[in-house]
Design a protein around this motif. Structure first.
Motif, PDB file in Angstrom:
ATOM      1  N   ARG A  68       0.830  -1.200   0.000  1.00  0.00           N
ATOM      2  CA  ARG A  68       0.000   0.000   0.000  1.00  0.00           C
ATOM      3  C   ARG A  68       0.866   1.252   0.000  1.00  0.00           C
ATOM      4  NH1 ARG A  68      -4.963  -0.163   2.576  1.00  0.00           N
ATOM      5  NH2 ARG A  68      -5.027   2.088   2.166  1.00  0.00           N
ATOM      6  N   ALA A  69       2.098   1.126   0.462  1.00  0.00           N
ATOM      7  CA  ALA A  69       3.014   2.270   0.503  1.00  0.00           C
ATOM      8  C   ALA A  69       3.911   2.319  -0.733  1.00  0.00           C
ATOM      9  CB  ALA A  69       3.879   2.203   1.764  1.00  0.00           C
ATOM     10  N   GLY A  70       3.596   1.494  -1.710  1.00  0.00           N
ATOM     11  CA  GLY A  70       4.354   1.539  -2.953  1.00  0.00           C
ATOM     12  C   GLY A  70       5.595   0.663  -2.957  1.00  0.00           C
ATOM     13  N   GLY A  71       5.678  -0.301  -2.028  1.00  0.00           N
ATOM     14  CA  GLY A  71       6.865  -1.144  -1.950  1.00  0.00           C
ATOM     15  C   GLY A  71       6.546  -2.622  -2.091  1.00  0.00           C
ATOM     16  N   ARG A  72       7.522  -3.431  -1.782  1.00  0.00           N
ATOM     17  CA  ARG A  72       7.381  -4.890  -1.836  1.00  0.00           C
ATOM     18  C   ARG A  72       8.225  -5.511  -0.730  1.00  0.00           C
ATOM     19  NH1 ARG A  72       3.736  -4.010  -4.596  1.00  0.00           N
ATOM     20  NH2 ARG A  72       3.204  -4.763  -6.677  1.00  0.00           N
ATOM     21  N   PHE A  73       7.811  -6.690  -0.266  1.00  0.00           N
ATOM     22  CA  PHE A  73       8.653  -7.500   0.602  1.00  0.00           C
ATOM     23  C   PHE A  73       9.409  -8.502  -0.273  1.00  0.00           C
ATOM     24  CE2 PHE A  73       5.714  -6.477   4.225  1.00  0.00           C
ATOM     25  CZ  PHE A  73       6.677  -5.872   5.011  1.00  0.00           C
ATOM     26  N   VAL A  74      10.716  -8.632  -0.035  1.00  0.00           N
ATOM     27  CA  VAL A  74      11.546  -9.559  -0.792  1.00  0.00           C
ATOM     28  C   VAL A  74      12.216 -10.512   0.190  1.00  0.00           C
ATOM     29  CG1 VAL A  74      13.525  -9.791  -2.322  1.00  0.00           C
ATOM     30  CG2 VAL A  74      11.966  -7.862  -2.605  1.00  0.00           C
ATOM     31  N   LEU A  75      12.098 -11.796  -0.078  1.00  0.00           N
ATOM     32  CA  LEU A  75      12.759 -12.801   0.754  1.00  0.00           C
ATOM     33  C   LEU A  75      14.170 -13.021   0.209  1.00  0.00           C
ATOM     34  CD1 LEU A  75      12.636 -14.880   3.038  1.00  0.00           C
ATOM     35  CD2 LEU A  75      11.728 -16.519   1.370  1.00  0.00           C
ATOM     36  N   CYS A  76      15.177 -12.790   1.040  1.00  0.00           N
ATOM     37  CA  CYS A  76      16.575 -12.904   0.635  1.00  0.00           C
ATOM     38  C   CYS A  76      17.240 -14.044   1.412  1.00  0.00           C
ATOM     39  CB  CYS A  76      17.329 -11.602   0.918  1.00  0.00           C
ATOM     40  SG  CYS A  76      16.550 -10.122   0.231  1.00  0.00           S
ATOM     41  N   ALA A  77      18.232 -14.632   0.806  1.00  0.00           N
ATOM     42  CA  ALA A  77      18.980 -15.705   1.468  1.00  0.00           C
ATOM     43  C   ALA A  77      20.463 -15.523   1.188  1.00  0.00           C
ATOM     44  CB  ALA A  77      18.514 -17.072   0.966  1.00  0.00           C
ATOM     45  N   CYS A  78      21.289 -15.852   2.177  1.00  0.00           N
ATOM     46  CA  CYS A  78      22.735 -15.749   1.999  1.00  0.00           C
ATOM     47  C   CYS A  78      23.422 -16.836   2.814  1.00  0.00           C
ATOM     48  CB  CYS A  78      23.233 -14.364   2.416  1.00  0.00           C
ATOM     49  SG  CYS A  78      23.108 -14.015   4.187  1.00  0.00           S
ATOM     50  N   HIS A  79      24.703 -17.010   2.541  1.00  0.00           N
ATOM     51  CA  HIS A  79      25.507 -17.938   3.338  1.00  0.00           C
ATOM     52  C   HIS A  79      26.354 -17.132   4.312  1.00  0.00           C
ATOM     53  CE1 HIS A  79      27.993 -21.245   4.579  1.00  0.00           C
ATOM     54  NE2 HIS A  79      29.076 -20.542   4.281  1.00  0.00           N
ATOM     55  N   ALA A  80      26.228 -17.451   5.589  1.00  0.00           N
ATOM     56  CA  ALA A  80      27.028 -16.803   6.631  1.00  0.00           C
ATOM     57  C   ALA A  80      27.864 -17.873   7.333  1.00  0.00           C
ATOM     58  CB  ALA A  80      26.125 -16.090   7.627  1.00  0.00           C
ATOM     59  N   PRO A  81      29.180 -17.807   7.270  1.00  0.00           N
ATOM     60  CA  PRO A  81      30.018 -18.775   7.993  1.00  0.00           C
ATOM     61  C   PRO A  81      29.666 -18.776   9.478  1.00  0.00           C
ATOM     62  CG  PRO A  81      31.343 -17.432   6.506  1.00  0.00           C
ATOM     63  CD  PRO A  81      29.984 -16.817   6.534  1.00  0.00           C
ATOM     64  N   ALA A  82      29.698 -19.925  10.096  1.00  0.00           N
ATOM     65  CA  ALA A  82      29.262 -20.050  11.493  1.00  0.00           C
ATOM     66  C   ALA A  82      30.024 -19.100  12.400  1.00  0.00           C
ATOM     67  CB  ALA A  82      29.440 -21.498  11.955  1.00  0.00           C
ATOM     68  N   GLU A  83      31.339 -18.947  12.150  1.00  0.00           N
ATOM     69  CA  GLU A  83      32.137 -18.098  13.032  1.00  0.00           C
ATOM     70  C   GLU A  83      31.829 -16.606  12.842  1.00  0.00           C
ATOM     71  OE1 GLU A  83      34.575 -18.842   9.282  1.00  0.00           O
ATOM     72  OE2 GLU A  83      33.216 -19.968  10.628  1.00  0.00           O
ATOM     73  N   ARG A  84      31.149 -16.253  11.747  1.00  0.00           N
ATOM     74  CA  ARG A  84      30.834 -14.848  11.493  1.00  0.00           C
ATOM     75  C   ARG A  84      29.339 -14.574  11.529  1.00  0.00           C
ATOM     76  NH1 ARG A  84      32.590 -12.722   6.238  1.00  0.00           N
ATOM     77  NH2 ARG A  84      32.072 -10.756   7.274  1.00  0.00           N
ATOM     78  N   MET A  85      28.546 -15.564  11.950  1.00  0.00           N
ATOM     79  CA  MET A  85      27.088 -15.437  11.897  1.00  0.00           C
ATOM     80  C   MET A  85      26.592 -14.187  12.613  1.00  0.00           C
ATOM     81  SD  MET A  85      24.153 -16.694  10.907  1.00  0.00           S
ATOM     82  CE  MET A  85      24.317 -18.440  10.546  1.00  0.00           C
ATOM     83  N   GLU A  86      27.050 -13.958  13.837  1.00  0.00           N
ATOM     84  CA  GLU A  86      26.553 -12.808  14.593  1.00  0.00           C
ATOM     85  C   GLU A  86      26.935 -11.491  13.924  1.00  0.00           C
ATOM     86  OE1 GLU A  86      24.437 -12.860  17.067  1.00  0.00           O
ATOM     87  OE2 GLU A  86      24.407 -15.047  16.848  1.00  0.00           O
ATOM     88  N   ALA A  87      28.126 -11.408  13.364  1.00  0.00           N
ATOM     89  CA  ALA A  87      28.551 -10.178  12.693  1.00  0.00           C
ATOM     90  C   ALA A  87      27.705  -9.919  11.445  1.00  0.00           C
ATOM     91  CB  ALA A  87      30.031 -10.268  12.316  1.00  0.00           C
ATOM     92  N   VAL A  88      27.391 -11.007  10.704  1.00  0.00           N
ATOM     93  CA  VAL A  88      26.553 -10.858   9.509  1.00  0.00           C
ATOM     94  C   VAL A  88      25.153 -10.410   9.913  1.00  0.00           C
ATOM     95  CG1 VAL A  88      25.494 -12.071   7.564  1.00  0.00           C
ATOM     96  CG2 VAL A  88      27.884 -12.529   8.181  1.00  0.00           C
ATOM     97  N   ILE A  89      24.618 -11.012  10.970  1.00  0.00           N
ATOM     98  CA  ILE A  89      23.278 -10.628  11.444  1.00  0.00           C
ATOM     99  C   ILE A  89      23.258  -9.156  11.845  1.00  0.00           C
ATOM    100  CG2 ILE A  89      21.631 -10.948  13.327  1.00  0.00           C
ATOM    101  CD1 ILE A  89      22.301 -13.947  13.210  1.00  0.00           C
ATOM    102  N   ASP A  90      24.302  -8.719  12.561  1.00  0.00           N
ATOM    103  CA  ASP A  90      24.355  -7.305  12.973  1.00  0.00           C
ATOM    104  C   ASP A  90      24.400  -6.380  11.760  1.00  0.00           C
ATOM    105  OD1 ASP A  90      24.305  -8.018  15.627  1.00  0.00           O
ATOM    106  OD2 ASP A  90      26.480  -7.846  15.915  1.00  0.00           O
ATOM    107  N   ALA A  91      25.152  -6.778  10.736  1.00  0.00           N
ATOM    108  CA  ALA A  91      25.255  -5.946   9.534  1.00  0.00           C
ATOM    109  C   ALA A  91      23.916  -5.865   8.814  1.00  0.00           C
ATOM    110  CB  ALA A  91      26.326  -6.510   8.603  1.00  0.00           C
TER     111      ALA A  91
END
Length: 429
Positions: A68-91
């Motif tokens: 209704r606001a002129g946008g869309r929801f997009v489902l995205c997927a990526c690979h995050a190495p386990a040791e960097r998961m929290e950093a990727v989530i924060d980004a």
């Protein structure tokens, strides 16, 4: 049993399952929701707070209808190495456009939902867009991206060659401005023969199979010519007639004194509404549109109330769903240099440049106070507009006229032709 399942009991589960479907739209939504679950409001609120405090729920709030606001929801997927998961989530979470995310046992192990700007329609206008050498290159790319594509022209350059190219490129609509009958139009355009050229352009476009329309901007100089101009478009078999109100922006500021006065505006709309209704009664189809004054929706509602009172509730709901003025939310302007503006009438306000920053990020920002106000519900209106009972229909109307006259975009709209009684204000006796 997972750690998450150990943290919630059966009642917590029932709350989560029930409330993810929505809250009732009543004055005490939590009381009604709690009653449906078999306990009281205080216990429901306490349990929700506890679930949030313990991190079982990371967020409890509305899911906005971004479409209704002129946008869309997009489902995205990526690979995050386990040791960097929290950093990727924060980004990822640092971007306000991210709605939520979750982990998956898959190579693409981190998924997130992104709200993105999405324009459904593109109007190429000017100045005169047919003067631009890369017009057809831009148009071809727009068609590849799935835009509904329109051209807004003065018609003087619209010959058979351009009409054929427009049709071949896939334009959905071509609109040409006619500012009155021949003498009036030529005087307004400061070009003798401009009316004849514009009409020839419309005919060429129709002959090429394009859907075409006429746009007339209502002023004191041409208001009495409205019936004759409509009759001309009907004789020509033109698909659409667009009656535009005057906006005090750009070159139009110098013509402010010619703005059709309120009584004449009302008379023009009375005639147009009645004419369209009579056409419908006779079985004639047609596309008649008004624009640049969202008071028209309210005035139409009063017109219906006088003739078909049984339809008022339905029409009010439809008008409120339409939502009124969409400047800064559902309508944007990108000029010939790539500068982004709240709409075509706000060229004096630049939000960013698409050559330097993605349009979606420019448009999502509410750093500019004007954009923040335009996106607010309700908008921070002042004067008569603040007290109007029809704000849900007009959304405060276009704000550029108020800004042009007062320097304050939230002042009452000088182009609103509704009287105090019609907007629900007390009238002194």
């Amino acid at each position: 049993m997972s750690a998450m399942s150990e943290e919630i009991d059966a009642l917590d589960r029932s709350i989560i399952n029930a409330l993810q479907r929505g809250l009732p739209l009543v004055p005490r939504p939590y009381a009604e929701a709690a009653a449906a679950l078999g306990f009281d409001e205080n216990e429901l609120l306490a349990r929700l707070r506890a679930l949030l405090d313990r991190g079982v729920l990371t967020r409890f709030g509305p899911l906005y209808q971004i479409e209704r606001a002129g946008g869309r929801f997009v489902l995205c997927a990526c690979h995050a190495p386990a040791e960097r998961m929290e950093a990727v989530i924060d980004a990822i979470n640092a971007h306000p456009e991210v709605a939520h995310h979750y982990a998956r046992t898959h190579h693409l192990n981190l998924w997130f939902v992104l709200a993105v700007a999405r324009a459904e329609a593109l109007i190429l206008s000017g100045g005169e867009p047919l003067l631009r050498p890369d017009l057809y290159q831009i148009a071809a790319r727009a068609r590849e991206l799935g835009f509904h594509l329109s051209l807004s022209s003065n018609g003087t350059l619209l010959d058979a060659g351009h009409a054929a190219r427009l049709a071949a490129t896939g334009f959905d609509y071509v609109g040409v401005s006619l500012d009155g009958l021949p003498a009036t139009h030529d005087r307004f355009r400061r070009s003798e023969g401009a009316f004849t050229q514009a009409l020839a352009g419309l005919r060429a476009a129709r002959a090429a199979g394009l859907r075409v329309g006429v746009r007339m901007t209502l002023t004191e100089a041409n208001a009495t010519q409205l019936p004759d101009l409509v009759a001309l478009t009907e004789r020509e078999g033109i698909d659409k007639f667009y009656l535009s109100h005057f906006n005090y922006a750009g070159r139009a500021r110098s013509h402010r004194a010619e703005d059709a006065r309120h009584a004449r505006t009302r008379a023009a709309l009375d005639w147009l509404f009645e004419h369209v209704w009579q056409r419908a009664q006779q079985g004639h189809v047609g596309d008649f549109v008004t624009g640049n004054n969202d008071a028209d929706g309210v005035y139409l509602l009063y017109w219906i109330a006088q003739r078909f009172p049984q339809r008022v509730a339905d029409m009010r709901q439809r008008l409120q769903h339409w939502g009124g003025n969409a400047t800064g939310v559902g309508v944007a302007n990108i000029d010939n240099l790539g500068n982004v503006h709240p709409d075509t009438m706000w060229w004096h306000v630049t939000l960013g440049n698409v050559r330097e920053w993605p349009f979606g990020e420019i448009w999502a920002s509410r750093a500019d106070p004007l954009m923040a106000g335009l996106a607010s519900t309700p908008r921070p209106l002042q004067g008569r507009c603040a007290g109007c009972r029809h704000r849900a229909i007009c959304n405060g109307n276009t704000r550029v006229r108020a800004f042009a006259l007062t320097g304050n975009p939230w002042a009452e709209d000088p182009g609103c032709y509704l009287n105090d009684a019609e907007i629900g204000m007390e009238v002194a006796t």
